[in-house]
Motif scaffolding. Structure first.
Motif, PDB file in Angstrom:
ATOM      1  N   ARG A  86     -12.277   1.687   8.260  1.00 59.38           N
ATOM      2  CA  ARG A  86     -11.543   2.196   6.701  1.00 59.38           C
ATOM      3  C   ARG A  86     -10.184   1.590   6.906  1.00 59.38           C
ATOM      4  O   ARG A  86      -9.747   1.383   8.036  1.00 59.38           O
ATOM      5  CB  ARG A  86     -11.632   3.676   7.104  1.00 59.38           C
ATOM      6  N   LEU A  87      -9.555   1.250   5.767  1.00 57.79           N
ATOM      7  CA  LEU A  87      -8.214   0.870   5.587  1.00 57.79           C
ATOM      8  C   LEU A  87      -7.385   1.771   4.539  1.00 57.79           C
ATOM      9  O   LEU A  87      -8.182   1.880   3.570  1.00 57.79           O
ATOM     10  CB  LEU A  87      -8.439  -0.576   5.289  1.00 57.79           C
ATOM     11  N   ILE A  88      -6.327   2.279   5.047  1.00 55.01           N
ATOM     12  CA  ILE A  88      -5.629   2.937   4.052  1.00 55.01           C
ATOM     13  C   ILE A  88      -4.341   1.930   3.919  1.00 55.01           C
ATOM     14  O   ILE A  88      -3.479   1.797   4.782  1.00 55.01           O
ATOM     15  CB  ILE A  88      -5.063   4.615   4.541  1.00 55.01           C
ATOM     16  N   PRO A  89      -3.830   1.588   2.669  1.00 57.17           N
ATOM     17  CA  PRO A  89      -2.988   0.719   2.165  1.00 57.17           C
ATOM     18  C   PRO A  89      -1.651   1.329   2.918  1.00 57.17           C
ATOM     19  O   PRO A  89      -1.327   2.549   2.830  1.00 57.17           O
ATOM     20  CB  PRO A  89      -2.810   0.413   1.080  1.00 57.17           C
ATOM     21  N   ALA A  90      -0.657   0.289   3.509  1.00 61.84           N
ATOM     22  CA  ALA A  90       0.675   0.815   3.921  1.00 61.84           C
ATOM     23  C   ALA A  90       1.509   0.614   2.822  1.00 61.84           C
ATOM     24  O   ALA A  90       2.266  -0.461   2.536  1.00 61.84           O
ATOM     25  CB  ALA A  90       1.262  -0.109   5.231  1.00 61.84           C
ATOM     26  N   ARG A  91       1.782   1.398   1.691  1.00 59.19           N
ATOM     27  CA  ARG A  91       2.548   0.937   0.176  1.00 59.19           C
ATOM     28  C   ARG A  91       3.964   0.898   0.469  1.00 59.19           C
ATOM     29  O   ARG A  91       4.189   0.113  -0.243  1.00 59.19           O
ATOM     30  CB  ARG A  91       1.983   2.027  -0.565  1.00 59.19           C
ATOM     31  N   ASP A  92       4.420   1.394   1.265  1.00 59.88           N
ATOM     32  CA  ASP A  92       5.838   1.410   1.408  1.00 59.88           C
ATOM     33  C   ASP A  92       6.330   0.117   1.944  1.00 59.88           C
ATOM     34  O   ASP A  92       7.028  -0.032   3.081  1.00 59.88           O
ATOM     35  CB  ASP A  92       6.659   2.388   1.948  1.00 59.88           C
ATOM     36  N   LYS A  93       6.235  -0.976   1.235  1.00 61.72           N
ATOM     37  CA  LYS A  93       6.885  -2.265   1.658  1.00 61.72           C
ATOM     38  C   LYS A  93       7.626  -2.986   0.582  1.00 61.72           C
ATOM     39  O   LYS A  93       7.418  -3.023  -0.412  1.00 61.72           O
ATOM     40  CB  LYS A  93       5.662  -3.474   2.032  1.00 61.72           C
TER      41      LYS A  93
END
Length: 396
Positions: free
Chosen positions: A185-192
């Motif tokens: 499973r992957l959860i995006p690291a949105r704060d980039k």
């Protein structure tokens, strides 16, 4: 007849496309209006949305053209039905867009990441990447990694060194695409932002084992699609070449995933979509299917990727890498302007590239961009013993 105001029409059409995204895409999707680039571009006549523009720029890059003669898995074999790098990225793009459509994600961003994800692969696939990594270590450069090189090409080398000014979301997806790493499973690291993106490249260069996670769900989808795109296709190629038999695929994998590429792709895609619809923030596979995919990957590594039969000629390829690298470094250091590294690479680039790259980095970038045949032709001109293609696989 009154003159047509193209800019007004195009602006209206672009606004309609943005409204359609608002209405049709998932709340977790990446909207095109949120695409950001290092350099802002203001063109009133540009009707394409940012990620669609990325797709076109990647397709028109010189590096994309060279995909056509780059090894996927099997090199030095004369067989027109074996997958090359260009087909692989097209398969990944198609698979990822299918998955993204069912999840309500942005198809343009998915396509851009998929088509660009292997731009930085050097000649002769992962073996070539390993040889180039060894040389980079010997010459004091960070370990070569094709995902970092893909970003480097698109951002710093294409367009005479000016780069394509792609969006952060596209380049982040390319950097973080690694289909070799297994995730259930992957959860995006949105704060980039670009500062975080550049920091990740620096940290990954120092520590290749550092895990990276895409900032968008679209990038996460492409990462899964990369694995789905090669796992069954490599099996079909291996069967085509007589390396394995279909009945040798682990029985549990055949029962749950299937024994043909089509069945394997369908099983993985449908499980991915169904399971991802149940997740609140991320995407991924069910535990059972994920476990069988790990088992199938091990089978591929043991029976295909590490099989001595596909390593024929690789020691000569390694020697060619060493000779080309050493020669090009010396040519740059001694300013031999008639060398091909000048006439076909450095002379085409903006002086800013020359100012912040040393001789070894220039040799790395030139070699990494070569096709298989061009690589062998240059090595032969230097007097290297080069391998030749055969119609059948033979043991080393």
């Amino acid at each position: 007849m009154p003159r047509i105001d193209h800019s007004t029409i195009l602006s209206s059409l672009k606004a309609d496309l943005l409204r359609q995204e608002d209405a049709s895409l998932s709340p977790l999707a990446t909207l095109s209006r949120d695409g950001i680039s290092r350099i802002g571009e203001q063109r009133s006549d540009e009707m394409r949305l940012p990620f669609a523009l990325d797709v076109d720029r990647i397709l028109h890059s010189r590096a994309y053209t060279r995909y056509i003669d780059k090894t996927q898995v099997f090199s030095l074999v004369e067989n027109d039905h074996i997958t090359h790098r260009v087909l692989h990225v097209q398969l990944v793009s198609r698979i990822a867009r299918t998955m993204g459509r069912f999840l309500g994600l942005n198809p343009d961003l998915i396509e851009a990441v998929a088509l660009g994800h292997d731009i930085g692969h050097p000649p002769f696939g992962h073996d070539g990447e390993r040889f180039l990594a060894e040389l980079c270590g010997e010459y004091g450069l960070p370990v070569f990694q094709h995902n970092i090189q893909s970003v480097h090409y698109l951002d710093r080398i294409e367009r005479r060194g000016r780069g394509w000014n792609l969006t952060l979301q596209t380049m982040d997806g390319i950097l973080c695409h690694d289909g070799e790493v297994h995730n259930q499973r992957l959860i995006p690291a949105r704060d980039k932002d670009f500062a975080a993106f550049d920091r990740e490249i620096r940290e990954k260069s120092v520590n290749p084992a550092q895990p990276l996670v895409p900032m968008t769900l679209e990038g996460c989808v492409v990462r899964f699609a990369d694995t789905i795109g090669y796992i069954g296709r490599d099996i079909e190629d291996a069967i085509e070449l007589g390396l394995i038999r279909r009945d040798e695929i682990p029985q549990s994998c055949r029962q749950l995933l299937g024994e043909t590429n089509g069945a394997i792709v369908y099983s993985l895609v449908t499980d991915f979509v169904a399971n991802s619809r149940l997740l609140e923030k991320g995407v991924g596979l069910s535990p059972e299917v994920s476990g069988e995919l790990v088992r199938l990957k091990r089978f591929n590594y043991d029976r295909i990727y590490l099989n001595p039969a596909i390593k024929r000629g690789q020691e000569r390829v390694r020697n060619c890498y060493q000779a080309l690298f050493a020669t090009f470094v010396a040519d740059v250091e001694k300013n031999r302007r008639d060398s091909v590294i000048f006439t076909e690479f450095l002379d085409t680039l903006d002086p800013s590239y020359l100012d912040d790259h040393g001789a070894a980095a220039m040799a790395r970038d030139f070699i990494a961009g070569m096709t298989d045949d061009y690589f062998l032709a240059q090595a032969a001109r230097m007097g290297c013993s080069v391998p030749v293609k055969t119609e059948k696989l033979m043991a080393s």
